[in-house]
Every structure is written in C-alpha cells, then in structure tokens.
Write a protein that holds these residues in place. Sequence first.
Motif, PDB file in Angstrom:
ATOM      1  N   ILE A 126       9.426 -23.559  18.403  1.00  0.00           N
ATOM      2  CA  ILE A 126      10.538 -24.517  18.387  1.00  0.00           C
ATOM      3  C   ILE A 126      11.776 -23.891  19.014  1.00  0.00           C
ATOM      4  O   ILE A 126      12.484 -24.531  19.795  1.00  0.00           O
ATOM      5  N   SER A 127      12.038 -22.652  18.685  1.00  0.00           N
ATOM      6  CA  SER A 127      13.185 -21.952  19.270  1.00  0.00           C
ATOM      7  C   SER A 127      13.026 -21.854  20.783  1.00  0.00           C
ATOM      8  O   SER A 127      13.975 -22.096  21.531  1.00  0.00           O
ATOM      9  N   GLY A 128      11.807 -21.512  21.216  1.00  0.00           N
ATOM     10  CA  GLY A 128      11.545 -21.438  22.657  1.00  0.00           C
ATOM     11  C   GLY A 128      11.711 -22.793  23.318  1.00  0.00           C
ATOM     12  O   GLY A 128      12.256 -22.895  24.421  1.00  0.00           O
ATOM     13  N   ALA A 129      11.263 -23.847  22.650  1.00  0.00           N
ATOM     14  CA  ALA A 129      11.402 -25.194  23.201  1.00  0.00           C
ATOM     15  C   ALA A 129      12.872 -25.585  23.295  1.00  0.00           C
ATOM     16  O   ALA A 129      13.302 -26.209  24.278  1.00  0.00           O
ATOM     17  N   LYS A 130      13.648 -25.216  22.279  1.00  0.00           N
ATOM     18  CA  LYS A 130      15.082 -25.523  22.321  1.00  0.00           C
ATOM     19  C   LYS A 130      15.753 -24.788  23.473  1.00  0.00           C
ATOM     20  O   LYS A 130      16.556 -25.364  24.209  1.00  0.00           O
ATOM     21  N   GLU A 131      15.425 -23.506  23.625  1.00  0.00           N
ATOM     22  CA  GLU A 131      16.010 -22.737  24.728  1.00  0.00           C
ATOM     23  C   GLU A 131      15.582 -23.315  26.066  1.00  0.00           C
ATOM     24  O   GLU A 131      16.389 -23.409  27.005  1.00  0.00           O
ATOM     25  N   GLU A 132      14.323 -23.725  26.163  1.00  0.00           N
ATOM     26  CA  GLU A 132      13.826 -24.308  27.411  1.00  0.00           C
ATOM     27  C   GLU A 132      14.530 -25.635  27.698  1.00  0.00           C
ATOM     28  O   GLU A 132      14.903 -25.912  28.844  1.00  0.00           O
ATOM     29  N   SER A 133      14.749 -26.449  26.662  1.00  0.00           N
ATOM     30  CA  SER A 133      15.440 -27.718  26.875  1.00  0.00           C
ATOM     31  C   SER A 133      16.882 -27.490  27.301  1.00  0.00           C
ATOM     32  O   SER A 133      17.406 -28.205  28.159  1.00  0.00           O
ATOM     33  N   VAL A 134      17.524 -26.482  26.713  1.00  0.00           N
ATOM     34  CA  VAL A 134      18.896 -26.157  27.127  1.00  0.00           C
ATOM     35  C   VAL A 134      18.914 -25.713  28.587  1.00  0.00           C
ATOM     36  O   VAL A 134      19.782 -26.130  29.366  1.00  0.00           O
ATOM     37  N   GLN A 135      17.938 -24.900  28.980  1.00  0.00           N
ATOM     38  CA  GLN A 135      17.854 -24.430  30.368  1.00  0.00           C
ATOM     39  C   GLN A 135      17.576 -25.600  31.313  1.00  0.00           C
ATOM     40  O   GLN A 135      18.170 -25.687  32.395  1.00  0.00           O
ATOM     41  N   ILE A 136      16.680 -26.512  30.912  1.00  0.00           N
ATOM     42  CA  ILE A 136      16.372 -27.674  31.747  1.00  0.00           C
ATOM     43  C   ILE A 136      17.617 -28.541  31.919  1.00  0.00           C
ATOM     44  O   ILE A 136      17.915 -29.002  33.024  1.00  0.00           O
ATOM     45  N   ALA A 188      19.486 -29.341  35.361  1.00  0.00           N
ATOM     46  CA  ALA A 188      19.695 -30.728  35.775  1.00  0.00           C
ATOM     47  C   ALA A 188      21.172 -30.979  36.078  1.00  0.00           C
ATOM     48  O   ALA A 188      21.504 -31.658  37.066  1.00  0.00           O
ATOM     49  N   ARG A 189      22.054 -30.432  35.251  1.00  0.00           N
ATOM     50  CA  ARG A 189      23.492 -30.604  35.508  1.00  0.00           C
ATOM     51  C   ARG A 189      23.895 -29.929  36.813  1.00  0.00           C
ATOM     52  O   ARG A 189      24.665 -30.488  37.597  1.00  0.00           O
ATOM     53  N   THR A 190      23.360 -28.737  37.045  1.00  0.00           N
ATOM     54  CA  THR A 190      23.667 -28.020  38.279  1.00  0.00           C
ATOM     55  C   THR A 190      23.172 -28.806  39.481  1.00  0.00           C
ATOM     56  O   THR A 190      23.895 -28.964  40.481  1.00  0.00           O
ATOM     57  N   ASP A 191      21.941 -29.324  39.394  1.00  0.00           N
ATOM     58  CA  ASP A 191      21.396 -30.131  40.493  1.00  0.00           C
ATOM     59  C   ASP A 191      22.226 -31.387  40.713  1.00  0.00           C
ATOM     60  O   ASP A 191      22.499 -31.768  41.861  1.00  0.00           O
ATOM     61  N   ALA A 192      22.630 -32.034  39.625  1.00  0.00           N
ATOM     62  CA  ALA A 192      23.432 -33.256  39.746  1.00  0.00           C
ATOM     63  C   ALA A 192      24.778 -32.959  40.407  1.00  0.00           C
ATOM     64  O   ALA A 192      25.239 -33.715  41.269  1.00  0.00           O
ATOM     65  N   ARG A 193      25.410 -31.852  40.003  1.00  0.00           N
ATOM     66  CA  ARG A 193      26.684 -31.485  40.637  1.00  0.00           C
ATOM     67  C   ARG A 193      26.490 -31.212  42.123  1.00  0.00           C
ATOM     68  O   ARG A 193      27.292 -31.639  42.952  1.00  0.00           O
ATOM     69  N   SER A 194      25.437 -30.498  42.444  1.00  0.00           N
ATOM     70  CA  SER A 194      25.161 -30.169  43.841  1.00  0.00           C
ATOM     71  C   SER A 194      24.942 -31.437  44.652  1.00  0.00           C
ATOM     72  O   SER A 194      25.496 -31.595  45.751  1.00  0.00           O
ATOM     73  N   ILE A 195      24.138 -32.343  44.103  1.00  0.00           N
ATOM     74  CA  ILE A 195      23.868 -33.605  44.815  1.00  0.00           C
ATOM     75  C   ILE A 195      25.137 -34.421  44.951  1.00  0.00           C
ATOM     76  O   ILE A 195      25.414 -34.979  46.026  1.00  0.00           O
ATOM     77  N   SER A 196      25.936 -34.503  43.881  1.00  0.00           N
ATOM     78  CA  SER A 196      27.165 -35.303  43.968  1.00  0.00           C
ATOM     79  C   SER A 196      28.153 -34.685  44.960  1.00  0.00           C
ATOM     80  O   SER A 196      28.817 -35.408  45.715  1.00  0.00           O
TER      81      SER A 196
END
Length: 164
Positions: free
Chosen positions: A66-76, A80-88
């Motif tokens: 669960i901890s790994g999944a939480k860390e992975e979701s935070v990383q995802i 996604a935010r970085t990609d969205a900023r780059s695209i915008s």
Amino acid sequence: MLKLGWDLLWTIINLIVLYLLMKKFLIGPITGIMEKRKALIAKQFEDAQAVQTQAEELKTKYEAAISGAKEESVQILADARTDARSISEHTLKDANEKAARIIENARTMAEQEKEKALSGAKSEIAVLAMEAARKMLSQGSCETGNHMLYDQFLAEAGDADDRK
C-alpha cells in the motif's frame, strides 16, 4: 496390640490388587487422556502462534504494498502534472507564435492597402490636376475662373489635412 491375621493380610492384598487394577484401568487411561488433551492444547496454541505470525507478515507485506502504491500514485500524479505543464506551455508558445504571425500578416496587408489607397489617391489627384489644367486652358486665364477652379478642385480632392 495389633493382631496380624489373615483378615488383615487379605485386606492389604485386596487393597494392593485394587490399587493396581485402578492404576491400570482407571488412572492410566485418565492420565493418558489428560496428556493427549494437554498435547492437543499445546499444538493448537502453537498453530495459533504460527497463524498469528503469518498474519503479521502478511500485514507487513500489505502495508508495504500500500505504501508503495501510494508513492507510485504520487509519482504518477507528479509526472502527469509535469506533462500537462509542458503541453500547456508548448500550446501557449505555439498560439503566441501564430498570433504574432497573424498580426504581422495583418500589418503587412494594412501597409499594402495603405499603399494602394495612396497610389489610387495620387493617381486621382493627378487626373484632377490634369482636368483642372485643361479647364483652365479652355476657359482662359481669368482670375475669378482660377479661384472657382481651385475651389472646385479642393472640393473634389478634399483638404490636404483631411485624413478620413
């Protein structure tokens, strides 16, 4: 005093035989049952300990997952935010470049239209000047005629300061 008789001897022998029979057929099986019961309880307790230990291990694994999944979701989400900023930013940059090109094209077209209008106005003024000269030559050199011709020219051509 005590008399040792056959009755006493038979009673002692009967008691010893009774004790041995009870030990063999009553106390022995009851002790065996109690030992088996004690061993069964000890085995069940050990099994419960093993199950509890296994449950603790599984709990630790699940918590780690669960901890790994939480860390992975935070990383995802961060990716996604970085990609969205780059695209915008890329989209905004493209839009600004297109807007700059459109504005430049509009300026160029406005300049061309202005040049066409000025060229047309110059040719019209030249035609009017030629017409005025022709009329002057045909009417003679009369001073009032010149003023009328000049006023008519100004009326048709418009004032030089008129920028409408």
